[in-house]
Design a protein around this motif. Structure first.
Motif, PDB file in Angstrom:
ATOM      1  N   MET A 162      21.923 -16.640  -1.093  1.00 16.64           N
ATOM      2  CA  MET A 162      22.130 -16.608   0.354  1.00 16.64           C
ATOM      3  C   MET A 162      20.938 -15.940   1.032  1.00 16.64           C
ATOM      4  SD  MET A 162      25.358 -15.021   2.492  1.00 16.64           S
ATOM      5  CE  MET A 162      26.493 -16.169   1.719  1.00 16.64           C
ATOM      6  N   GLN A 163      20.423 -16.540   2.123  1.00  9.43           N
ATOM      7  CA  GLN A 163      19.263 -16.014   2.815  1.00  9.43           C
ATOM      8  C   GLN A 163      19.623 -14.775   3.635  1.00  9.43           C
ATOM      9  OE1 GLN A 163      17.609 -19.171   5.158  1.00  9.43           O
ATOM     10  NE2 GLN A 163      16.981 -20.383   3.386  1.00  9.43           N
ATOM     11  N   ASP A 164      18.592 -13.952   3.905  1.00 13.16           N
ATOM     12  CA  ASP A 164      18.822 -12.707   4.627  1.00 13.16           C
ATOM     13  C   ASP A 164      19.433 -12.947   6.000  1.00 13.16           C
ATOM     14  OD1 ASP A 164      17.798 -11.337   2.508  1.00 13.16           O
ATOM     15  OD2 ASP A 164      15.824 -10.960   3.387  1.00 13.16           O
ATOM     16  N   ARG A 165      18.952 -13.973   6.704  1.00 10.34           N
ATOM     17  CA  ARG A 165      19.482 -14.196   8.051  1.00 10.34           C
ATOM     18  C   ARG A 165      20.946 -14.624   8.008  1.00 10.34           C
ATOM     19  NH1 ARG A 165      16.359 -19.649  10.207  1.00 10.34           N
ATOM     20  NH2 ARG A 165      17.138 -21.105   8.639  1.00 10.34           N
ATOM     21  N   GLN A 166      21.360 -15.282   6.930  1.00  7.99           N
ATOM     22  CA  GLN A 166      22.774 -15.626   6.782  1.00  7.99           C
ATOM     23  C   GLN A 166      23.605 -14.362   6.574  1.00  7.99           C
ATOM     24  OE1 GLN A 166      21.971 -18.574   3.553  1.00  7.99           O
ATOM     25  NE2 GLN A 166      23.367 -19.882   4.719  1.00  7.99           N
ATOM     26  N   ILE A 167      23.069 -13.422   5.808  1.00 11.31           N
ATOM     27  CA  ILE A 167      23.774 -12.160   5.568  1.00 11.31           C
ATOM     28  C   ILE A 167      23.907 -11.383   6.866  1.00 11.31           C
ATOM     29  CG2 ILE A 167      23.656  -9.943   4.367  1.00 11.31           C
ATOM     30  CD1 ILE A 167      22.232 -11.410   2.078  1.00 11.31           C
ATOM     31  N   ILE A 168      22.860 -11.366   7.682  1.00  8.34           N
ATOM     32  CA  ILE A 168      22.936 -10.701   8.978  1.00  8.34           C
ATOM     33  C   ILE A 168      24.051 -11.314   9.818  1.00  8.34           C
ATOM     34  CG2 ILE A 168      21.727 -10.334  11.177  1.00  8.34           C
ATOM     35  CD1 ILE A 168      20.730  -8.489   9.069  1.00  8.34           C
ATOM     36  N   GLY A 169      24.174 -12.631   9.771  1.00  8.13           N
ATOM     37  CA  GLY A 169      25.241 -13.311  10.507  1.00  8.13           C
ATOM     38  C   GLY A 169      26.618 -12.895  10.033  1.00  8.13           C
ATOM     39  N   LEU A 170      26.779 -12.753   8.717  1.00  9.78           N
ATOM     40  CA  LEU A 170      28.064 -12.319   8.164  1.00  9.78           C
ATOM     41  C   LEU A 170      28.396 -10.898   8.630  1.00  9.78           C
ATOM     42  CD1 LEU A 170      27.874 -13.596   4.454  1.00  9.78           C
ATOM     43  CD2 LEU A 170      28.764 -14.775   6.473  1.00  9.78           C
ATOM     44  N   ILE A 171      27.383 -10.045   8.632  1.00  8.83           N
ATOM     45  CA  ILE A 171      27.597  -8.661   9.066  1.00  8.83           C
ATOM     46  C   ILE A 171      27.973  -8.625  10.540  1.00  8.83           C
ATOM     47  CG2 ILE A 171      26.479  -6.424   9.417  1.00  8.83           C
ATOM     48  CD1 ILE A 171      24.769  -7.035   6.929  1.00  8.83           C
ATOM     49  N   ALA A 172      27.303  -9.427  11.364  1.00 13.00           N
ATOM     50  CA  ALA A 172      27.601  -9.466  12.796  1.00 13.00           C
ATOM     51  C   ALA A 172      29.041  -9.923  13.038  1.00 13.00           C
ATOM     52  CB  ALA A 172      26.617 -10.387  13.513  1.00 13.00           C
ATOM     53  N   THR A 173      29.494 -10.894  12.271  1.00 10.87           N
ATOM     54  CA  THR A 173      30.874 -11.359  12.403  1.00 10.87           C
ATOM     55  C   THR A 173      31.856 -10.272  11.994  1.00 10.87           C
ATOM     56  OG1 THR A 173      30.228 -13.656  12.007  1.00 10.87           O
ATOM     57  CG2 THR A 173      32.534 -13.085  11.627  1.00 10.87           C
ATOM     58  N   PHE A 174      31.562  -9.578  10.888  1.00  8.44           N
ATOM     59  CA  PHE A 174      32.436  -8.482  10.449  1.00  8.44           C
ATOM     60  C   PHE A 174      32.525  -7.389  11.514  1.00  8.44           C
ATOM     61  CE2 PHE A 174      32.307  -4.140   8.738  1.00  8.44           C
ATOM     62  CZ  PHE A 174      33.619  -4.042   8.298  1.00  8.44           C
ATOM     63  N   VAL A 175      31.386  -6.998  12.095  1.00 10.93           N
ATOM     64  CA  VAL A 175      31.384  -5.951  13.120  1.00 10.93           C
ATOM     65  C   VAL A 175      32.226  -6.381  14.316  1.00 10.93           C
ATOM     66  CG1 VAL A 175      29.936  -4.701  14.782  1.00 10.93           C
ATOM     67  CG2 VAL A 175      29.203  -4.919  12.404  1.00 10.93           C
ATOM     68  N   ALA A 176      32.128  -7.647  14.700  1.00 18.75           N
ATOM     69  CA  ALA A 176      32.921  -8.152  15.828  1.00 18.75           C
ATOM     70  C   ALA A 176      34.415  -8.069  15.526  1.00 18.75           C
ATOM     71  CB  ALA A 176      32.515  -9.584  16.150  1.00 18.75           C
ATOM     72  N   VAL A 177      34.822  -8.493  14.326  1.00 16.67           N
ATOM     73  CA  VAL A 177      36.236  -8.433  13.955  1.00 16.67           C
ATOM     74  C   VAL A 177      36.722  -6.980  13.911  1.00 16.67           C
ATOM     75  CG1 VAL A 177      37.914  -8.910  12.125  1.00 16.67           C
ATOM     76  CG2 VAL A 177      36.161 -10.610  12.685  1.00 16.67           C
ATOM     77  N   ALA A 178      35.915  -6.092  13.307  1.00 15.26           N
ATOM     78  CA  ALA A 178      36.299  -4.688  13.175  1.00 15.26           C
ATOM     79  C   ALA A 178      36.439  -4.019  14.536  1.00 15.26           C
ATOM     80  CB  ALA A 178      35.262  -3.944  12.327  1.00 15.26           C
ATOM     81  N   GLU A 179      35.531  -4.312  15.450  1.00 15.40           N
ATOM     82  CA  GLU A 179      35.566  -3.661  16.765  1.00 15.40           C
ATOM     83  C   GLU A 179      36.668  -4.216  17.650  1.00 15.40           C
ATOM     84  OE1 GLU A 179      30.910  -2.257  17.284  1.00 15.40           O
ATOM     85  OE2 GLU A 179      31.575  -4.128  18.235  1.00 15.40           O
ATOM     86  N   LEU A 180      36.951  -5.518  17.525  1.00 21.17           N
ATOM     87  CA  LEU A 180      37.972  -6.142  18.370  1.00 21.17           C
ATOM     88  C   LEU A 180      39.354  -6.108  17.737  1.00 21.17           C
ATOM     89  CD1 LEU A 180      35.831  -9.204  19.524  1.00 21.17           C
ATOM     90  CD2 LEU A 180      36.491  -7.224  20.917  1.00 21.17           C
ATOM     91  N   GLY A 181      39.415  -5.868  16.421  1.00 23.73           N
ATOM     92  CA  GLY A 181      40.701  -5.776  15.743  1.00 23.73           C
ATOM     93  C   GLY A 181      41.449  -7.089  15.639  1.00 23.73           C
ATOM     94  N   SER A 182      40.705  -8.200  15.737  1.00 28.60           N
ATOM     95  CA  SER A 182      41.374  -9.508  15.738  1.00 28.60           C
ATOM     96  C   SER A 182      40.380 -10.595  15.364  1.00 28.60           C
ATOM     97  CB  SER A 182      41.957  -9.803  17.124  1.00 28.60           C
ATOM     98  OG  SER A 182      42.285 -11.171  17.270  1.00 28.60           O
ATOM     99  N   PHE A 183      40.782 -11.492  14.463  1.00 29.96           N
ATOM    100  CA  PHE A 183      39.951 -12.632  14.105  1.00 29.96           C
ATOM    101  C   PHE A 183      39.837 -13.581  15.298  1.00 29.96           C
ATOM    102  CE2 PHE A 183      40.622 -10.989   9.963  1.00 29.96           C
ATOM    103  CZ  PHE A 183      39.690 -11.557   9.115  1.00 29.96           C
ATOM    104  N   LYS A 184      40.936 -13.755  16.015  1.00 34.21           N
ATOM    105  CA  LYS A 184      40.949 -14.688  17.142  1.00 34.21           C
ATOM    106  C   LYS A 184      40.028 -14.221  18.259  1.00 34.21           C
ATOM    107  CE  LYS A 184      44.034 -16.937  20.472  1.00 34.21           C
ATOM    108  NZ  LYS A 184      45.433 -17.066  20.952  1.00 34.21           N
ATOM    109  N   ARG A 185      40.130 -12.926  18.632  1.00 34.91           N
ATOM    110  CA  ARG A 185      39.287 -12.417  19.719  1.00 34.91           C
ATOM    111  C   ARG A 185      37.818 -12.409  19.309  1.00 34.91           C
ATOM    112  NH1 ARG A 185      43.585  -8.687  20.555  1.00 34.91           N
ATOM    113  NH2 ARG A 185      42.443  -7.002  19.503  1.00 34.91           N
ATOM    114  N   ALA A 186      37.556 -12.087  18.034  1.00 33.30           N
ATOM    115  CA  ALA A 186      36.167 -12.120  17.561  1.00 33.30           C
ATOM    116  C   ALA A 186      35.612 -13.540  17.634  1.00 33.30           C
ATOM    117  CB  ALA A 186      36.093 -11.586  16.136  1.00 33.30           C
ATOM    118  N   ALA A 187      36.417 -14.516  17.269  1.00 30.30           N
ATOM    119  CA  ALA A 187      35.977 -15.914  17.321  1.00 30.30           C
ATOM    120  C   ALA A 187      35.628 -16.317  18.746  1.00 30.30           C
ATOM    121  CB  ALA A 187      37.082 -16.823  16.765  1.00 30.30           C
TER     122      ALA A 187
END
Length: 307
Positions: A1-26
């Motif tokens: 997996m490329q580094d920029r893909q990993i950054i994208g995964l981390i950004a998605t995780f941070v969004a879910v963690a901060e919003l407390g919801s998969f739906k709101r993060a999406a």
């Protein structure tokens, strides 16, 4: 997996963690809930740990997720700053500095630093947040700002503190007070004064209590407040005396107050740069730090600093 893909995964995780919801993060990041779920699963598989605990009602962080969130936030913030600072700048130094600074430094040295930088580096944008100890340390630690400046040497393990100068303390009195006419103060003088103090927990209060202990005294304040302008105003109103840095000599003179040094000893606190341990300082942040060092040296007599 490329580094920029990993950054994208981390950004998605941070969004879910901060919003407390998969739906709101999406909704926020513009992807489908199923795509968000897939990305979180990929990140957890890559790391080999569970970051989020899902139930039918909510999403919460696992212990590993709590640790990963802090470092993930800092990585995203630093990546954003890195791109912002260097995008399209070529050889011209430009970018943005965000810092958190203690009140007495914010009103004394920082205006002169901003004036200097605006003349010499107009493309450098500076955002300033004023705060006390917890505000400064927390904002630096979580990556909300590039660095902090203040008298908070007892930083947590994740941060570092680098001295830049000493801020000297004086006894602040009305100009007609007998001690003011004498021209110097001693710790024993505190015994006969109505003391106006910074609140307990402030570094200025700790400095005063250290002076009092040396004289065998206990600080019993007449009034307490957090901000130095209020202390100055109370002294000007004839309500007592305080022990503080010479933050604003013009304000002192206009209020007919004087700053009397303590005889035979240097009463001070250390002001330093607070940064995240092991994380490089950006070029524009280094520019600001150099500017405040030069300003402190230039105005050391005016603000009673030991550089």
């Amino acid at each position: 997996m490329q580094d920029r893909q990993i950054i994208g995964l981390i950004a998605t995780f941070v969004a879910v963690a901060e919003l407390g919801s998969f739906k709101r993060a999406a909704e926020v990041i513009g992807r489908s809930p199923s795509a968000v779920t897939t990305q979180i699963n990929q990140l957890e598989e890559l790391l080999g740990v569970r970051l989020l605990v899902r139930t039918t009602r909510n999403v919460r962080l696992s212990s590993a997720g709590e640790q990963f969130l802090g470092r993930g936030r800092r990585l995203l913030n630093e990546t954003e700053r890195l791109i912002r600072d260097f995008r399209g700048q070529g050889d011209k130094l430009a970018g943005k500095v965000e810092l958190s600074v203690s009140p007495t430094i914010a009103v004394s040295l920082v205006p002169k630093v901003l004036h200097l930088l605006s003349d010499e580096h107009p493309d450098v944008k500076i955002t300033l947040y004023e705060g006390l100890r917890d505000d400064v340390l927390n904002s630096v630690e979580r990556g909300a700002v590039d660095f902090g400046i203040g008298p908070y040497a007892d930083v947590p393990q994740s941060l570092s503190f680098e001295r830049i100068f000493e801020q000297l303390f004086h006894l602040i009195l009305p100009e007609k007070h007998p001690i003011a006419r004498r021209g110097f103060a001693t710790p024993a003088d505190l015994h006969g004064l109505d003391l106006l103090c910074a609140s307990t927990g402030a570094t200025a209060r700790a400095v005063l209590e250290e002076i009092a202990r040396d004289a065998g005294l206990t600080v019993i304040p007449r009034y307490e407040t957090l901000q130095y302008p209020t202390l100055y105003a109370l002294v000007a109103g004839g309500l007592g005396a305080t022990v503080m840095p010479v933050v604003d000599p013009n304000f002192l003179a206009a209020s007919r107050l004087v700053a009397v040094p303590f005889q035979g000893r240097k009463v001070s606190r250390t002001i330093g740069i607070i940064s995240r341990r092991g994380e490089p300082i950006t070029a524009v942040s280094q520019l600001f730090i150099r500017a405040i060092q030069e300003t402190a040296l230039r105005y050391r007599d005016h603000f009673q600093l030991s550089v």
